[in-house]
Design a protein around this motif. Structure first.
Motif, PDB file in Angstrom:
ATOM      1  N   GLY A  99       1.059   3.629   2.140  1.00 24.17           N
ATOM      2  CA  GLY A  99       1.582   3.644   3.666  1.00 24.17           C
ATOM      3  C   GLY A  99       2.848   2.614   3.948  1.00 24.17           C
ATOM      4  O   GLY A  99       3.814   3.306   4.407  1.00 24.17           O
ATOM      5  N   ASN A 124       2.425  11.162   4.045  1.00 24.70           N
ATOM      6  CA  ASN A 124       1.438  10.789   3.146  1.00 24.70           C
ATOM      7  C   ASN A 124       1.035   9.041   3.082  1.00 24.70           C
ATOM      8  O   ASN A 124       1.935   8.287   3.175  1.00 24.70           O
ATOM      9  CB  ASN A 124       1.741  11.020   1.550  1.00 24.70           C
ATOM     10  CG  ASN A 124       1.600  12.238   1.378  1.00 24.70           C
ATOM     11  OD1 ASN A 124       1.096  12.977   2.123  1.00 24.70           O
ATOM     12  ND2 ASN A 124       2.185  12.794   0.152  1.00 24.70           N
ATOM     13  N   GLY A 125      -0.159   8.510   3.190  1.00 24.85           N
ATOM     14  CA  GLY A 125      -0.435   7.512   3.373  1.00 24.85           C
ATOM     15  C   GLY A 125      -0.363   6.770   4.573  1.00 24.85           C
ATOM     16  O   GLY A 125      -0.955   5.551   4.683  1.00 24.85           O
ATOM     17  N   LEU A 126       0.020   7.565   5.628  1.00 22.85           N
ATOM     18  CA  LEU A 126       0.104   6.838   6.866  1.00 22.85           C
ATOM     19  C   LEU A 126      -1.004   6.943   7.680  1.00 22.85           C
ATOM     20  O   LEU A 126      -1.862   8.243   7.538  1.00 22.85           O
ATOM     21  CB  LEU A 126       1.279   7.456   7.881  1.00 22.85           C
ATOM     22  CG  LEU A 126       2.686   7.327   7.363  1.00 22.85           C
ATOM     23  CD1 LEU A 126       3.627   8.059   8.329  1.00 22.85           C
ATOM     24  CD2 LEU A 126       3.108   5.674   7.163  1.00 22.85           C
ATOM     25  N   ASP A 127      -1.504   5.919   8.515  1.00 29.83           N
ATOM     26  CA  ASP A 127      -2.708   5.990   9.289  1.00 29.83           C
ATOM     27  C   ASP A 127      -2.495   6.855  10.461  1.00 29.83           C
ATOM     28  O   ASP A 127      -1.371   7.296  10.864  1.00 29.83           O
ATOM     29  CB  ASP A 127      -3.327   4.776   9.426  1.00 29.83           C
ATOM     30  CG  ASP A 127      -2.585   3.596  10.331  1.00 29.83           C
ATOM     31  OD1 ASP A 127      -1.472   4.221  11.005  1.00 29.83           O
ATOM     32  OD2 ASP A 127      -2.429   2.375  10.258  1.00 29.83           O
ATOM     33  N   GLY A 173       0.525   5.522  12.409  1.00 25.15           N
ATOM     34  CA  GLY A 173       1.739   5.605  11.919  1.00 25.15           C
ATOM     35  C   GLY A 173       2.282   7.078  11.811  1.00 25.15           C
ATOM     36  O   GLY A 173       3.619   7.487  12.175  1.00 25.15           O
ATOM     37  N   GLN A 206       5.560   4.436   1.891  1.00 25.19           N
ATOM     38  CA  GLN A 206       6.371   5.214   2.805  1.00 25.19           C
ATOM     39  C   GLN A 206       7.264   4.647   3.968  1.00 25.19           C
ATOM     40  O   GLN A 206       8.511   5.287   4.197  1.00 25.19           O
ATOM     41  CB  GLN A 206       4.982   6.090   3.379  1.00 25.19           C
ATOM     42  CG  GLN A 206       4.006   6.753   2.282  1.00 25.19           C
ATOM     43  CD  GLN A 206       5.100   8.004   1.809  1.00 25.19           C
ATOM     44  OE1 GLN A 206       5.476   7.987   0.727  1.00 25.19           O
ATOM     45  NE2 GLN A 206       4.831   9.265   2.223  1.00 25.19           N
ATOM     46  N   ARG A 207       6.928   3.757   4.526  1.00 21.69           N
ATOM     47  CA  ARG A 207       7.555   3.095   5.588  1.00 21.69           C
ATOM     48  C   ARG A 207       8.963   2.691   5.135  1.00 21.69           C
ATOM     49  O   ARG A 207      10.008   2.877   5.669  1.00 21.69           O
ATOM     50  CB  ARG A 207       6.870   2.164   6.373  1.00 21.69           C
ATOM     51  CG  ARG A 207       5.628   2.631   7.023  1.00 21.69           C
ATOM     52  CD  ARG A 207       4.708   1.596   7.989  1.00 21.69           C
ATOM     53  NE  ARG A 207       3.733   1.958   8.633  1.00 21.69           N
ATOM     54  CZ  ARG A 207       3.771   2.420   9.941  1.00 21.69           C
ATOM     55  NH1 ARG A 207       4.817   2.044  10.685  1.00 21.69           N
ATOM     56  NH2 ARG A 207       2.555   2.492  10.727  1.00 21.69           N
ATOM     57  N   SER A 249       0.690  -0.980   0.042  1.00 18.68           N
ATOM     58  CA  SER A 249       0.013  -0.042  -0.027  1.00 18.68           C
ATOM     59  C   SER A 249       0.898   1.242  -0.093  1.00 18.68           C
ATOM     60  O   SER A 249       2.286   1.250   0.211  1.00 18.68           O
ATOM     61  CB  SER A 249      -0.969   0.093   1.295  1.00 18.68           C
ATOM     62  OG  SER A 249      -0.104   0.159   2.413  1.00 18.68           O
TER      63      SER A 249
END
Length: 247
Positions: A144, A169-172, A175, A147-148, A142
């Motif tokens: 996220g 961006n994309g982190l919940d 996160g 991004q990680r 995904s």
């Protein structure tokens, strides 16, 4: 709106990052014009600007990914042409991993290039929360998760300076909280973080210092504490500075 702003602070020899007279042209287009600012160590500095302001261009020059047309950038007092991995960690564009490779394989390649032990890969995979997903192909990730992975790559050599472009961006929410804590811990340990983001409400609690640029020029540099004391939010100040009104 009575916000007091400054056009910038003097660049000091002790700055972790010194940008001096930076200009960057692409053909006839001037993306950055005669920009100077300093970033202090032991702090999280927010680097903000509207779309097209030149943020990514500045970050690329700082990171050695683009050459300036004029001026210079110093990292810990040294010219930043080809910074070592232990000096600078960068996350500016998508993670760069081949979609058919696993996250671990991608990080092992980066570790080998930087002369780092393979054990560091396992440490970073766990640190950024990928865990067993580190063995999966990046093409299945995904946003996220990518991004990680990009953050893991930036942190791989445990650099003195981190330059991050839109890392949230994309982190919940969990996160984002994890990343905020990570950046705070690094700054408290004396490291330097430069963070660019459009999510001003998310980063307002994270940054110590604020730099705002608009149309390729520096329009503000100061402490987040000064903004908070003024009674305005970071978003208020940003909009005021970038709407073409008198400061």
């Amino acid at each position: 709106m009575g916000i007091s702003v400054t056009a910038g602070a003097a660049v000091t020899p002790s700055a972790a990052i010194s940008v001096e007279g930076l200009t960057k042209r692409y053909g006839r287009h001037t993306a950055i014009e005669n920009m100077s600012f300093g970033v202090r160590g032991g702090a999280v500095t927010g680097f903000f600007g509207p779309n097209g302001a030149g943020k990514t261009t500045v970050l690329k020059v700082i990171s050695g990914l683009a050459r300036p047309s004029a001026g210079q950038v110093l990292l810990n007092g040294r010219e930043a042409r080809t910074p070592e991995a232990r000096t600078l960690g960068v996350f500016i564009e998508p993670c760069g991993a081949h979609p058919g490779r696993s996250a671990r394989a991608h990080l092992r390649s980066l570790a080998a290039l930087a002369g780092l032990p393979r054990a560091r890969v396992t440490e970073m995979v766990e640190l950024v929360g990928l865990g067993q997903a580190g063995r999966r192909r990046v093409g299945k990730y995904s946003l996220g998760m990518r991004q990680r992975l990009g953050l893991a790559a930036a942190l791989l050599a445990d650099p003195d300076i981190l330059v991050l472009d839109e890392p949230m961006n994309g982190l919940d929410p969990r996160g984002i909280q994890w990343l905020r804590t990570l950046l705070r811990e690094r700054a408290d340990a004396g490291r330097t973080v430069v963070l660019s983001s459009h999510s001003l409400t998310e980063v307002e609690r994270t940054v110590d210092d604020v730099i705002v640029i608009d149309r390729g020029r520096l329009v503000h540099q100061g402490r987040m504490a000064s903004i908070a004391e003024s009674g305005f939010s970071l978003e208020d100040v940003f909009l005021r500075l970038t709407e073409g009104e008198d400061a």
